[in-house]
Design a protein around this motif. Structure first.
Motif, short mmCIF file in Angstrom:
data_model
loop_
_atom_site.label_atom_id
_atom_site.label_comp_id
_atom_site.label_asym_id
_atom_site.label_seq_id
_atom_site.Cartn_x
_atom_site.Cartn_y
_atom_site.Cartn_z
N VAL A 195 38.96 34.41 89.81
CA VAL A 195 39.00 34.38 91.26
C VAL A 195 40.39 34.87 91.67
CG1 VAL A 195 39.75 31.95 91.41
CG2 VAL A 195 38.51 33.00 93.31
N VAL A 196 40.43 35.61 92.76
CA VAL A 196 41.68 36.24 93.18
C VAL A 196 42.03 35.80 94.59
CG1 VAL A 196 42.89 38.44 93.53
CG2 VAL A 196 41.15 38.24 91.74
N THR A 197 43.27 35.37 94.78
CA THR A 197 43.79 35.11 96.11
C THR A 197 44.73 36.25 96.48
OG1 THR A 197 45.60 33.78 95.19
CG2 THR A 197 43.60 32.61 95.85
N LYS A 198 45.37 36.15 97.62
CA LYS A 198 46.18 37.26 98.10
C LYS A 198 47.26 37.66 97.11
CE LYS A 198 48.90 38.80 102.05
NZ LYS A 198 49.43 38.45 103.40
N ASN A 199 47.89 36.66 96.49
CA ASN A 199 49.04 36.96 95.63
C ASN A 199 48.83 36.63 94.16
OD1 ASN A 199 50.75 37.76 97.85
ND2 ASN A 199 50.92 35.59 98.38
N ASP A 200 47.73 35.95 93.83
CA ASP A 200 47.59 35.45 92.47
C ASP A 200 46.20 35.73 91.90
OD1 ASP A 200 50.19 34.10 92.17
OD2 ASP A 200 49.43 32.80 93.76
N VAL A 201 46.18 35.89 90.58
CA VAL A 201 44.94 36.04 89.83
C VAL A 201 44.73 34.76 89.02
CG1 VAL A 201 43.69 37.35 88.09
CG2 VAL A 201 45.23 38.52 89.67
N HIS A 202 43.62 34.08 89.28
CA HIS A 202 43.29 32.83 88.61
C HIS A 202 42.15 33.08 87.64
CE1 HIS A 202 45.55 30.61 91.82
NE2 HIS A 202 45.08 31.60 92.56
N THR A 203 42.33 32.70 86.39
CA THR A 203 41.30 32.91 85.38
C THR A 203 41.11 31.65 84.55
OG1 THR A 203 42.97 33.90 83.92
CG2 THR A 203 41.59 35.42 85.20
N ALA A 204 39.96 31.56 83.90
CA ALA A 204 39.66 30.40 83.06
C ALA A 204 38.96 30.87 81.80
CB ALA A 204 38.78 29.40 83.82
N GLY A 205 39.20 30.17 80.71
CA GLY A 205 38.57 30.56 79.45
C GLY A 205 38.92 29.59 78.34
N MET A 206 39.11 30.14 77.16
CA MET A 206 39.41 29.30 76.01
C MET A 206 40.34 30.03 75.05
SD MET A 206 35.87 29.56 73.78
CE MET A 206 36.52 28.61 72.43
N VAL A 207 41.07 29.25 74.28
CA VAL A 207 41.94 29.77 73.22
C VAL A 207 41.54 29.08 71.92
CG1 VAL A 207 44.30 29.96 72.36
CG2 VAL A 207 43.85 30.22 74.80
N LEU A 208 41.29 29.88 70.88
CA LEU A 208 40.99 29.31 69.57
C LEU A 208 42.30 28.89 68.91
CD1 LEU A 208 38.26 31.71 68.17
CD2 LEU A 208 37.98 29.62 69.51
N LEU A 209 42.27 27.71 68.29
CA LEU A 209 43.47 27.10 67.74
C LEU A 209 43.27 26.84 66.25
CD1 LEU A 209 43.98 24.58 70.66
CD2 LEU A 209 45.30 26.67 70.25
N PRO A 210 44.35 26.50 65.53
CA PRO A 210 44.21 26.21 64.10
C PRO A 210 43.21 25.08 63.84
CG PRO A 210 46.51 26.52 64.69
CD PRO A 210 45.75 26.50 65.97
N ALA A 211 42.70 25.06 62.63
CA ALA A 211 41.74 24.05 62.16
C ALA A 211 40.44 24.10 62.94
CB ALA A 211 42.35 22.65 62.25
N GLY A 212 40.14 25.25 63.52
CA GLY A 212 38.86 25.43 64.20
C GLY A 212 38.76 24.83 65.57
N HIS A 213 39.87 24.34 66.11
CA HIS A 213 39.85 23.74 67.44
C HIS A 213 39.88 24.83 68.51
CE1 HIS A 213 40.36 19.68 65.88
NE2 HIS A 213 41.30 20.15 65.07
N SER A 214 39.51 24.44 69.72
CA SER A 214 39.60 25.35 70.86
C SER A 214 39.96 24.56 72.10
CB SER A 214 38.28 26.09 71.08
OG SER A 214 37.24 25.19 71.39
#
Length: 241
Positions: free
Chosen positions: A59-78
């Motif tokens: 989602v984008v506002t006038k000055n900022d880009v807002h995003t959501a997701g995931m990051v894969l981490l060690p030991a199979g975590h996210s």
């Protein structure tokens, strides 16, 4: 979008004035998937590529880009993560198994939905308001939130939750109260939700008896078929005007 050489995938799109934004992920030369967004076709990496990352909501506002997701981490975590421009704000700890699947804004508040694992192979639907978590299911069954909408002060989340037989059932939640959209015989997902006045529209897919996915939408819980199940079909979003 994408360099045409490395694998890339788009997950969300937004307009801001005459600018077109898209979000997703792309494989870098080191073969690591990197969450990124594109503005008018120009890529902006959100993460540094040290860990695989995925961007699903935008989602984008006038000055900022807002995003959501995931990051894969060690030991199979996210970890489920929210990014404001390229600054990361983790929503779950590094020991979790979680993802943020969609994001929306209402006034100055940031709403995100997704899931967080509770037990092995089980996960609870959650939404986060300004980083504070609100579980919508108890985590006894596998479940996920796929789309979020705020209307009239109410929070709507579309997604799915498995039933006791292990069948994925399309549902949406209004302020935590569930509405079941499918009969629980065949797998189904609620992929997108929109509210117009007093009407709630949900788009999704439902598998037919032949094991082929068909596109549906529900208006106030009443199902309307878009495809007949003769061929595989999916939908990921909708708009109501």
């Amino acid at each position: 979008m994408g360099d045409g050489v490395n694998y890339s995938q788009l997950e969300s799109i937004a307009l801001q004035g005459s600018d077109v934004y898209a979000a997703g992920y792309e494989m870098n030369p080191s073969k690591v998937l990197v969450a990124m967004y594109w503005k008018n076709g120009v890529s902006v990496p959100i993460t540094d590529g040290s860990q695989p990352s995925y961007c699903y909501g935008l989602v984008v506002t006038k000055n900022d880009v807002h995003t959501a997701g995931m990051v894969l981490l060690p030991a199979g975590h996210s970890a489920a993560v929210y990014w404001k421009n390229t600054t990361a704000y983790p929503l779950t700890p590094a020991t979790s198994f979680a993802s943020a699947n969609d994001i929306t804004l209402s006034g100055n508040d940031i709403y995100i939905t997704g899931y967080e694992q509770t037990l092995p192979n089980k996960a609870a639907v959650k939404y986060w308001k300004n980083g504070a978590a609100y579980p919508l299911t108890d985590g006894r069954y596998s479940a996920t939130g796929l789309d979020i909408e705020v209307a009239g002060g109410d929070v709507y989340v579309a997604g799915m939750e498995e039933n006791a037989k292990g069948v994925k059932v399309a549902k949406y939640w209004r302020n935590g109260s569930p509405t079941i959209l499918s009969d629980g015989v065949f797998t189904s997902y609620a992929m997108s939700i929109k509210v117009l006045g007093s009407d709630v529209y949900v788009a999704g897919i439902e598998y037919m008896s032949g094991g082929i996915a068909s596109v549906k939408y529900w208006k106030n819980g009443a199902k309307i078929s878009i495809t007949d199940g003769g061929y595989e079909a999916w939908t990921y979003g909708m708009d109501i005007r």
